[in-house]
Design an enzyme around this catalytic site. Structure first.
Site, PDB file in Angstrom:
ATOM      1  N   TYR A 156     -40.525  24.342 -24.073  1.00 28.46           N
ATOM      2  CA  TYR A 156     -39.355  23.811 -24.949  1.00 28.46           C
ATOM      3  C   TYR A 156     -39.269  24.929 -26.533  1.00 28.46           C
ATOM      4  O   TYR A 156     -38.701  25.541 -26.421  1.00 28.46           O
ATOM      5  CB  TYR A 156     -40.124  22.710 -25.479  1.00 28.46           C
ATOM      6  CG  TYR A 156     -38.196  22.287 -26.079  1.00 28.46           C
ATOM      7  CD1 TYR A 156     -37.518  22.231 -24.895  1.00 28.46           C
ATOM      8  CD2 TYR A 156     -38.273  21.716 -27.228  1.00 28.46           C
ATOM      9  CE1 TYR A 156     -35.876  21.300 -25.983  1.00 28.46           C
ATOM     10  CE2 TYR A 156     -36.671  21.475 -28.108  1.00 28.46           C
ATOM     11  CZ  TYR A 156     -35.922  21.141 -27.042  1.00 28.46           C
ATOM     12  OH  TYR A 156     -34.647  20.956 -27.233  1.00 28.46           O
ATOM     13  N   LYS A 163     -35.222  22.522 -32.893  1.00 27.75           N
ATOM     14  CA  LYS A 163     -34.721  21.123 -33.590  1.00 27.75           C
ATOM     15  C   LYS A 163     -35.586  20.822 -34.846  1.00 27.75           C
ATOM     16  O   LYS A 163     -34.523  19.915 -35.044  1.00 27.75           O
ATOM     17  CB  LYS A 163     -34.992  19.969 -32.612  1.00 27.75           C
ATOM     18  CG  LYS A 163     -34.563  20.351 -30.840  1.00 27.75           C
ATOM     19  CD  LYS A 163     -32.902  20.259 -30.903  1.00 27.75           C
ATOM     20  CE  LYS A 163     -32.349  20.357 -29.851  1.00 27.75           C
ATOM     21  NZ  LYS A 163     -30.743  20.228 -29.563  1.00 27.75           N
TER      22      LYS A 163
END
Ligand code: NAD
Length: 260
Positions: A156, A163
């Site tokens: 990720y 995020k």
């Protein structure tokens, strides 16, 4: 369906196709009585986004590349002319180059880092800046996050860092917007098979293994996320702002997964 969002107007950014979380939210908002405008990222997506918008009676379906200040301003002007004021703004947009979403995080390029931060993080601030004058008191703004903001999720990488910055942005924006009676929150969704998710190396495995860990042992759907979005838009959540609401079947509360 209840008319929880009756007489309200929403603008939803990030509709790429019928699997998009943005589309799930747009549909649910419409089912709950809202008048929904949608936005998509460039003419290549028009042939999918326009029929979707039309199917819920949307009269505002606009392309907007959020990496362009000019496009954001032009679409905000159109929205002002079309709706006057709006109640809800949904940001369901993220982007990172595919080669940043595998291997070691330290391999992230400067250019890839900047692009992920610009499109996945700054765009929320840019949209709030552009729409803030036309969001009514009692309104609600929301964005989409993921657990990789908080804990390390293999591959990720830069999106996890993005995020984390997005969730911090939510808190700062919540403080700013609270002054005009508008709330800002994030939904942190468990893995859903969408276009964006398919760019993350190993996503299929994460998706499969999710049900072995989450207390509610089923995969998350866009309808699950849309239900939480309706709640966060509605007056039922009128004192909730600056929060990250997990819609992940409880995955994030587990420290060590048990063997089945
Ligand atoms: P998606 O691919 O359907 O949506 C991503 C959207 O971002 C697309 O509509 C795409 O066109 C848009 N976008 C990319 N670059 C853009 C730009 N420059 N200007 C405007 N729009 C741009 O996938 P999704 O899973 O529905 O993603 C929506 C949001 O949900 C993203 O923020 C994503 O990180 C987040 N999210 C997804 C999952 C998941 O597992 N699918 C989990 C948690 C959070």
């Amino acid at each position: 369906m209840s008319g929880l969002l009756e007489n309200k107007t929403a603008l939803v950014f990030g509709v790429a196709n019928e699997r998009s979380i943005a589309w799930g939210i747009a549909k649910a908002f419409s089912e709950h009585g809202a008048n929904v405008g949608i936005s998509y990222a460039g003419e290549a997506l028009a042939k999918r986004a326009i029929p979707l918008g039309e199917s819920i009676g949307s009269t505002f379906i606009e392309s907007c590349d959020v990496s362009s200040d000019e496009e954001i301003a032009a679409v905000a002007d159109k929205a002002k002319a079309h709706f006057g004021e709006i109640d809800y703004l949904v940001h369901a947009i993220a982007f990172a180059k595919r080669d940043e979403l595998s291997g070691a995080y330290f391999s992230t390029s400067r250019d890839g880092f900047q692009m992920a931060m610009d499109i996945s993080v700054y765009s929320l601030t840019a949209l709030v800046q552009a729409y803030q004058p036309m969001i009514r008191e009692g309104g609600s703004i929301m964005t989409m996050s993921y657990y990789g903001a908080e804990k390390v999720v293999p591959s990720y990488n830069v999106m996890g860092v993005a995020k984390a910055a997005l969730e911090a942005s939510v808190r700062y924006l919540a403080r700013d917007m609270g002054k005009q009676g508008v709330r800002v929150n994030a939904i942190s969704a468990g893995p859903i098979r969408t276009l964006a998710a398919s760019g993350v190396s190993g996503f299929r495995d994460n998706y499969k293994r999710f049900v072995d860990v989450a207390p509610i042992a089923k995969n998350i759907t866009t309808e699950d996320v849309a239900g939480a979005a309706v709640f966060l838009a509605s007056d039922l959540s009128s004192s909730i702002t600056g929060e990250v609401l997990y819609v992940d079947g409880g995955f994030n509360i587990i420290g060590i997964a048990e063997e089945n």
